[in-house]
Design an enzyme around this catalytic site. Structure first.
Site, PDB file in Angstrom:
ATOM      1  N   ASP A 243       0.853  -1.180   0.000  1.00  0.00           N
ATOM      2  CA  ASP A 243       0.000   0.000   0.000  1.00  0.00           C
ATOM      3  C   ASP A 243       0.896   1.239   0.000  1.00  0.00           C
ATOM      4  O   ASP A 243       1.920   1.276   0.700  1.00  0.00           O
ATOM      5  CB  ASP A 243      -0.902   0.002   1.237  1.00  0.00           C
ATOM      6  CG  ASP A 243      -1.970   1.082   1.165  1.00  0.00           C
ATOM      7  OD1 ASP A 243      -3.025   0.805   0.588  1.00  0.00           O
ATOM      8  OD2 ASP A 243      -1.723   2.191   1.682  1.00  0.00           O
ATOM      9  N   ASN A 251      -2.713  13.110  -3.420  1.00  0.00           N
ATOM     10  CA  ASN A 251      -3.871  13.538  -4.221  1.00  0.00           C
ATOM     11  C   ASN A 251      -4.396  14.899  -3.759  1.00  0.00           C
ATOM     12  O   ASN A 251      -4.707  15.775  -4.573  1.00  0.00           O
ATOM     13  CB  ASN A 251      -4.989  12.504  -4.116  1.00  0.00           C
ATOM     14  CG  ASN A 251      -4.790  11.335  -5.067  1.00  0.00           C
ATOM     15  OD1 ASN A 251      -4.074  11.450  -6.061  1.00  0.00           O
ATOM     16  ND2 ASN A 251      -5.410  10.203  -4.759  1.00  0.00           N
ATOM     17  N   ASP A 260      -1.759   9.750  -9.930  1.00  0.00           N
ATOM     18  CA  ASP A 260      -1.694   8.700 -10.960  1.00  0.00           C
ATOM     19  C   ASP A 260      -0.259   8.456 -11.406  1.00  0.00           C
ATOM     20  O   ASP A 260       0.161   7.308 -11.624  1.00  0.00           O
ATOM     21  CB  ASP A 260      -2.555   9.088 -12.159  1.00  0.00           C
ATOM     22  CG  ASP A 260      -4.052   8.965 -11.880  1.00  0.00           C
ATOM     23  OD1 ASP A 260      -4.400   8.374 -10.833  1.00  0.00           O
ATOM     24  OD2 ASP A 260      -4.845   9.478 -12.692  1.00  0.00           O
ATOM     25  N   GLU A 286      -4.716   2.455  -4.294  1.00  0.00           N
ATOM     26  CA  GLU A 286      -3.267   2.581  -4.150  1.00  0.00           C
ATOM     27  C   GLU A 286      -2.676   1.300  -3.578  1.00  0.00           C
ATOM     28  O   GLU A 286      -1.585   1.288  -3.012  1.00  0.00           O
ATOM     29  CB  GLU A 286      -2.908   3.771  -3.244  1.00  0.00           C
ATOM     30  CG  GLU A 286      -3.322   3.642  -1.804  1.00  0.00           C
ATOM     31  CD  GLU A 286      -4.735   4.153  -1.515  1.00  0.00           C
ATOM     32  OE1 GLU A 286      -5.016   4.401  -0.332  1.00  0.00           O
ATOM     33  OE2 GLU A 286      -5.538   4.313  -2.451  1.00  0.00           O
TER      34      GLU A 286
END
Length: 361
Positions: A243, A251, A260, A286
């Site tokens: 993770d 973000n 991204d 993620e």
């Protein structure tokens, strides 16, 4: 057969017929121009010569600037190698004739006596039946010639008319075959395109669109396959759950496009640390997973640490990131869901312990 000598066609009329685009299109559509002899047509010209007593019979397809002979039967052999003839021919007059063109002695007929074949080939008698399509386009003629004057009988003309009809049936058949081949080529191209689309759809069904890694569906399928291999071969199997730490901050602070890019970069690093037989997948926003076939706990910890270090030390990331990793090695008779749950629990333990670390479950 006694009949009045035919009236020669007007030169302008012949030229118009030769250049008629509709007629030429119909001729081209037969697919017969410049093709080799075929028994279906040769049989008809042999029969014409035998039944009429003419030494030569042929199927003439009249192009804009030449007569192409699809079939020619010549008893003497003098014309058997002839495949085309240029210049004015008797078939040009037959082209514009509404019915059979019957010439018993061309040397005695104005205009016809000046047709080059009369002098160069010694043609004295000619009988030609127009080869007409159902739409009325004249493709050429079915002909018989003699090198001496000949009085064509009614039976001769009837034979030539019937054989001309047979020649048109052969022409329609060849055209249908030509069209069928073209359709078959198109069909094969469409089948190929469908196969390409199916392959593309298959890739879409198993590939994560953003990272190019295996998606969750492909991961689940691969894990089941690996479990089946373990059952047969009794080999070790390990699973990593990964993770991206504090991904929401990336973000929120830099936007989803930046996020991204981080995911794509980490996917590339994970792939770079994996073997060809390993299955690297993106299984959540993620979250990543790595199936490690034939890998025990120590080996899995080594791979996990190598992946964690690669991400943590990547100085080329626009927005530095770290990953937490949970490791689980398959236990005896353990199910896929149980293995997944243990690796996932180890991942959360790694995050709870401070992130950017590897924990064995």
């Amino acid at each position: 057969m006694e009949s009045k000598p035919p009236i020669p066609a007007d030169e302008a009329l012949i030229q118009t017929a030769l250049a008629d685009p509709q007629r030429l299109a119909a001729l081209f559509d037969t697919g017969l121009l410049d093709t080799p002899p075929e028994e279906g047509f040769d049989r008809l010209t042999r029969l014409a010569a035998r039944l009429t007593g003419a030494p030569v019979a042929f199927v003439s397809l009249v192009d804009a600037d030449r007569d192409f002979y699809k079939s020619i039967f010549d008893v003497s052999g003098a014309l058997s190698s002839t495949r085309e003839l240029k210049g004015r021919t008797f078939c040009h007059h037959a082209l514009v004739s509404k019915e059979a063109l019957i010439l018993e002695d061309v040397t005695q007929l104005p205009v016809f006596c000046d047709v080059p074949a009369a002098a160069s080939l010694g043609v004295r008698a000619y009988a030609g039946i127009p080869l007409k399509t159902e739409a009325g386009e004249v493709l050429g003629s079915f002909c018989a010639i003699d090198f001496k004057p000949k009085q064509w009988s009614e039976q001769d003309i009837e034979v030539l008319v019937e054989l001309a009809h047979s020649a048109m049936r052969e022409i329609r058949l060849r055209k249908a075959l030509h069209q069928a081949e073209a359709l078959n080529v198109q069909l094969l191209a469409q089948i190929k395109r469908v196969d390409e689309l199916n392959r593309a759809l298959g890739e879409l069904a198993t590939t994560d669109a953003l990272t190019g890694l295996n998606n969750r569906r492909s991961f689940d399928h691969s894990l089941q396959l690996e479990l089946a291999i373990v059952e047969r071969r009794n080999t070790p199997l390990s699973l990593l759950m990964l993770d991206v730490d504090h991904f929401k901050r990336i973000n929120d602070n830099f936007g989803h496009e930046a996020g991204d890019k981080v995911l794509v970069a980490i996917a590339q690093m994970l792939n770079g640390c994996a073997r060809v037989v390993d299955v690297v997948a993106r299984v959540g926003g993620e979250e990543f997973a790595v199936i490690l076939p034939n890998t025990d706990a120590d080996g899995a910890m080594d791979v996990a640490e190598r992946m964690r270090t690669a991400v943590a030390q990547a100085n080329w990331l626009a927005h530095p990131a770290t990953i937490s990793i949970g490791v689980a090695t398959l236990q005896m008779k353990e199910s896929a869901s149980r293995l997944y749950s243990r690796a996932d629990a180890a991942l959360y333990a790694a995050k709870a312990a401070g992130r950017n670390r590897v924990v064995m479950g």
